[in-house]
Design an enzyme around this catalytic site. Sequence first.
Site, PDB file in Angstrom:
ATOM      1  N   LYS A   1      57.300  16.814  -8.990  1.00  0.00           N
ATOM      2  CA  LYS A   1      58.251  17.704  -8.351  1.00  0.00           C
ATOM      3  C   LYS A   1      59.519  17.839  -9.185  1.00  0.00           C
ATOM      4  CE  LYS A   1      58.021  17.749  -3.876  1.00  0.00           C
ATOM      5  NZ  LYS A   1      58.153  17.433  -2.436  1.00  0.00           N
TER       6      LYS A   1
ATOM      7  N   GLU B   1      54.904  21.186  -9.280  1.00  0.00           N
ATOM      8  CA  GLU B   1      55.760  22.153  -8.598  1.00  0.00           C
ATOM      9  C   GLU B   1      56.398  23.049  -9.659  1.00  0.00           C
ATOM     10  OE1 GLU B   1      58.425  20.379  -5.580  1.00  0.00           O
ATOM     11  OE2 GLU B   1      60.023  21.479  -6.601  1.00  0.00           O
TER      12      GLU B   1
ATOM     13  N   ARG C   1      53.507   5.245  30.505  1.00  0.00           N
ATOM     14  CA  ARG C   1      54.510   5.802  29.588  1.00  0.00           C
ATOM     15  C   ARG C   1      54.036   5.758  28.134  1.00  0.00           C
ATOM     16  NH1 ARG C   1      57.075   9.217  30.713  1.00  0.00           N
ATOM     17  NH2 ARG C   1      56.394  10.109  28.743  1.00  0.00           N
TER      18      ARG C   1
END
Lengths: 278, 278, 278, 278, 278, 278
Positions: free
Chosen positions: C164, C194, C97
């Site tokens: 940003k 940005e 798994r």
Amino acid sequence: MDFENVDPIIHAALREDMPNGDITSESIISAKSQSEAIFLSREDGILAGIEVARRVFELIDSRIAFEKHLKDGKLFQKGTTLAKVQGPTVSILKGERTALNFLQRLSGIATTTRKYVDALAGTKTKILDTRKTTPGLRVLEKYAVRMGGGQNHRLNLSEMVLIKDNHLLHLKSIKEAVLKAREKVRPGIKIEVEVTNLAEAQEAVQAGVDMIMLDNMSLERMKEVVDWLRRKIPVEVSGAVGLEDIVSIASLGVDFISVGSLTHSYRSVDIALEFMSE
Amino acid sequence: MDFENVDPIIHAALREDMPNGDITSESIISAKSQSEAIFLSREDGILAGIEVARRVFELIDSRIAFEKHLKDGKLFQKGTTLAKVQGPTVSILKGERTALNFLQRLSGIATTTRKYVDALAGTKTKILDTRKTTPGLRVLEKYAVRMGGGQNHRLNLSEMVLIKDNHLLHLKSIKEAVLKAREKVRPGIKIEVEVTNLAEAQEAVQAGVDMIMLDNMSLERMKEVVDWLRRKIPVEVSGAVGLEDIVSIASLGVDFISVGSLTHSYRSVDIALEFMSE
Amino acid sequence: MDFENVDPIIHAALREDMPNGDITSESIISAKSQSEAIFLSREDGILAGIEVARRVFELIDSRIAFEKHLKDGKLFQKGTTLAKVQGPTVSILKGERTALNFLQRLSGIATTTRKYVDALAGTKTKILDTRKTTPGLRVLEKYAVRMGGGQNHRLNLSEMVLIKDNHLLHLKSIKEAVLKAREKVRPGIKIEVEVTNLAEAQEAVQAGVDMIMLDNMSLERMKEVVDWLRRKIPVEVSGAVGLEDIVSIASLGVDFISVGSLTHSYRSVDIALEFMSE
Amino acid sequence: MDFENVDPIIHAALREDMPNGDITSESIISAKSQSEAIFLSREDGILAGIEVARRVFELIDSRIAFEKHLKDGKLFQKGTTLAKVQGPTVSILKGERTALNFLQRLSGIATTTRKYVDALAGTKTKILDTRKTTPGLRVLEKYAVRMGGGQNHRLNLSEMVLIKDNHLLHLKSIKEAVLKAREKVRPGIKIEVEVTNLAEAQEAVQAGVDMIMLDNMSLERMKEVVDWLRRKIPVEVSGAVGLEDIVSIASLGVDFISVGSLTHSYRSVDIALEFMSE
Amino acid sequence: MDFENVDPIIHAALREDMPNGDITSESIISAKSQSEAIFLSREDGILAGIEVARRVFELIDSRIAFEKHLKDGKLFQKGTTLAKVQGPTVSILKGERTALNFLQRLSGIATTTRKYVDALAGTKTKILDTRKTTPGLRVLEKYAVRMGGGQNHRLNLSEMVLIKDNHLLHLKSIKEAVLKAREKVRPGIKIEVEVTNLAEAQEAVQAGVDMIMLDNMSLERMKEVVDWLRRKIPVEVSGAVGLEDIVSIASLGVDFISVGSLTHSYRSVDIALEFMSE
Amino acid sequence: MDFENVDPIIHAALREDMPNGDITSESIISAKSQSEAIFLSREDGILAGIEVARRVFELIDSRIAFEKHLKDGKLFQKGTTLAKVQGPTVSILKGERTALNFLQRLSGIATTTRKYVDALAGTKTKILDTRKTTPGLRVLEKYAVRMGGGQNHRLNLSEMVLIKDNHLLHLKSIKEAVLKAREKVRPGIKIEVEVTNLAEAQEAVQAGVDMIMLDNMSLERMKEVVDWLRRKIPVEVSGAVGLEDIVSIASLGVDFISVGSLTHSYRSVDIALEFMSE
């Protein structure tokens, strides 16, 4: 060298230098490229840390072969090949700086220690280090002192009682301090006291200390104490002592001189990694 | 100072010094004894690491009050009180050596850095450090360089491409190296190349590097390269440079001089912890 | 793949799945039982993580042999054997798994990335990822993006300056932001800003940024900026962009399109572990 | 939410994103700047992870105040303020991406889970998750499933016996498997078996299992088994089941349907951090 | 008690008992329920570990108030309230077993130690422990010995030289062993040797040991050695000694008797946590 | 034995015993000296922990060969060679005490457990342990119980619901407690309740518990409950039960008797490491 203890230090150094790999070597050098390179001394010194350098490369890439040409504790001259590494070029480049950072510092400590030890040749006085070591590197730096011919003072605050001026300020007398310590600590623990004159030394010895430290005394005062003390218990001289002073101190017949600058201030020895032309 | 990063270093230092407590202080000083002590400079210097010293005491015993008298980066003269601690005597004694081990070393680095920076006063050239730092302490030592007025070169091998002689040995040309790097690395990464003469510098610039390093060149060769390079991209001079050389190098108009000895060899500044009489 | 970095992640996954062993397999299957099993694809995809799967089994039981049939980055079709494991049955079942959880997710990311990359075939525009990765798995997910043919944007907040909108809110101008950043950060660090229109782009370029990001602009606005910008510095387009949009954006001549959904939303590729009949 | 368990995951995420700080925010935003920002949903969903987001900020800077506007498990519509943070701007910016990476993913899982749960409204069938979770995040992802109204299947391989086809290949019969398990495991452990038809189900029940799993069966076969089984022990249906299938499966009267895609493939919910204008 | 050292042990105990919470208390008891409970002795004993119990609850939930009614080292009788806890019921239930596991064991060691110490009342002989402690709990078990009135022998192999029969097998003589040790170890380290008769004791003393251990000797032989040794250095008696033997041994005038069973075999003292009716 | 789980415990034990090496062995025994030594029983017992002893030596020095003469779970008599070690003398001496500390304790638990198990020979009742284990060693101690022939009760609080008197104090009825638990916990979890009389047992069974615990009841009361209960669900008897009581309890036909003293109070079995003469 106990590598279970040293591995975490090396891993920390490698993580600090390569949190996300070596983007230079990995991007421009072929993963298949193989190289041979030597650790070359560029000045004289005493070697310390060669097994740490080996371990750096082992932890980076088990395919690297590391061949030691000299053992720790040995004197080398400028231009000596100390070791040779052979294996994937990228892996050698990844370990270069970290291996040198260990090797240059530890050899620096060993080299300085040797100067002190040599100055005392012919006497029975030994050079001790202190706890003024670089945080995180104490085990390695104390190892380098031994490689330079020095002996280690206590490793840490848990191993030995050392009663200093900053302790005595809070107690009535040296005698009280020593008796309290003896009562409280495990029977396997030694007790040393820092004294500043003959009276204090006598008080300490009568209280049953195992060792005595003379701190920042004049030569005359030291002589007085040493003359009285000798034969009974070991005596250590501490304080800011340079190479020039230690011979006259040793001539008094003290057992140990401890020197903080062995580890609190040092020059790296100039060692380079040179790649062999192919 | 980012203490999440620094705490593990301090914890390691404390564990190394007190694996099982401070048997001296704990056995002879009352747990109820309170003291006040000052960090006192015994020579001139630039302060670095005062917050690390504070943190050492905080991690030992939250009841200790630490009052800073000077900020990192400030010049102090012999005899200056740098900080005051107040609290349980035993806890202060436990932290004394570890706090000093950090403070003396970091201030030593800042003090040396400042000498280089002062020598370049009036020029536009900046002092850079290198990756020749003590394993495990890079973040702190690079911080100390900034406190001394220097700038940091790349933190580690993952942050910037720096193509050196040991890389170029395995490649056909500087151009090939630079183009390969540009193709492979993330677009946000800068590329610097080490060159040894004008022709190499020109090849590097044409290949599109962001910065150039002149390694172990004569002043004449440097001048040639710098004259041609200037205005295009930043230029760094590296190699074994002492205080005496850097002024003439700076006068050529280079942007950066990187100095390994800021961190690979240093003197601890002499600072003591003195207890106030009660 | 740097396994020193990946091992702690795999160990955490195994501990989380087996704090006290696999009580099913250990109680009903003989410790001596040996098996052979294959990783079989149940749909088409791009492989990523096969070495992680190998490492899962190595860390569980060194007696397991893992034979890779395909390399990461390769396209596979439904029904392909990707690798074969052979060894103690209980150990294979323990790793099943966890190995699949890595392999299915990473191949899912690579497969989606390849769709974006293929859509841009013939253009010079490259697909970038973002920092919108699963906590704890960034290194692996960014690796999967590369296996799908994408490039990595910055790894983390320490590696590159990216100014940003949420930063610019707190500053007077783009120019002020860029100049402040340039003054403070290490010389080896690139700066990207940005911008939302041509005027801002021009301000950024004049302030000396290394790269520019166009956020959520219309195609017309982008074209305006790109036409002016091209040739000077690289330009990246960001914002919620689907497969359908990126061709028209690429046709403008931008260098990079960054796509958050590569890692913030993904489908696992269906891969199964099938035991061979004995 | 048990924060002792979650802290190491958050610390790993922060270290991965800020190995050496956030060089953008730290270099351009004043350390004194204070801000207020809100977590704003940009689409509908079910909230999960709001306390993880709070903890991200707490671990970065204890001076940040985090005010929750909605509790985990609640439905929100596009444009809802989920929480408000207030404090040093630099610290808020440092935590923004990591907080969102947790919150968007966990809310994505909760939102998808809720769709399955809603589809089964009016039935007694419950939705279960699987062990197909993201390595390292199982505890959080299973928590998100609960917030979406699902129930958790076993946490790990140590907690419950589940005998699947890959186990049965190595045993003579279901009966042998169940009896072996019962003999070996602690008395407090439940045993479940995966069966593919009625005969196997009957064998399992006679051997004394506590729960039964129907894997990849047709509706007819399931009905056969469920009709026989019901009233005795709980029955679970597993296998690749989409939203469309589960209603007809539930109508058969099964107790649980387990759905791997809840955690192995998911969309992040679009949530943004918006700074308030000052 | 140094809690920095103890916290990792407590954390390990809690993780081992609650890898994923306490599913009983969390599922049936309201998170709002508050309780008060007392630690009640069900037999007589000596208290040790009350601060560890307090710390268990602090680490689980800082809202729990823990009020100590007795200090470590104190004698208690059956039916004594040792401490009171007050706070969230679920959190108290989570810590109950772990707190008791520490408290019962450590009090068990202290109680047994006190029996030995009491037996020697009126003599100058002290009870020592050994290194036969439970792996991982040495610091705590040695603390419990002190609380019972015993003294600690060396903490570990790094702190003191103790030359035993298994060492002497590999050396020519006791003298050689002692001289080698003195030459190699730090000057602050004490040396003890295990001897089996008077001749060996004399050899050891002449070689300069600091302490001597008599191993498995008859009372007559011990007396011979002690008579000769007394006044010079401390003497320890070791070997399988029960309560009945130690009085006659002490009457010989030995300084220490070390007793392995204090820590290698012990009874937990019966202490219960009782909730107060509401 | 799962060594990934056990290694950290062994490492902790070695660090605790050798923070800075074994200064005795290292200073007086040649690094080249080789030895052979045997683990020799000095009394009868059941072996447990022989693989832990092996692992101690493997982790200290991979050059040590460890040959097991008996398997865990086997009965040995006084004077039996349990295992042989061969390799560097210094490394064997370093591991001696730690290996014995594990081996003696775990064999002590197995030996006591076997006494209980033997007393029940011929009945169907099984001996269970409890959570009254030494903090940090639960996995090993529960393993030792299995080696002695006992079975393990739940490993921890996360694995099974066990509703005890301290829970029921806070609830209206057993029925309420059981229903709440069933609703909240994962379907794979069993529920057990502690009852004190027949009425409670009936209430618990009607509420659907999977197992029942009789706490501190008289034999008569137990019989009443067992007679009614038998055939429905397993029943466990708990409370302070000595060897003498368990046979009469078993004769009632209970499934399990849980015995806290197996792990909360125990005698180490006397095993020694003896060096072979050369």
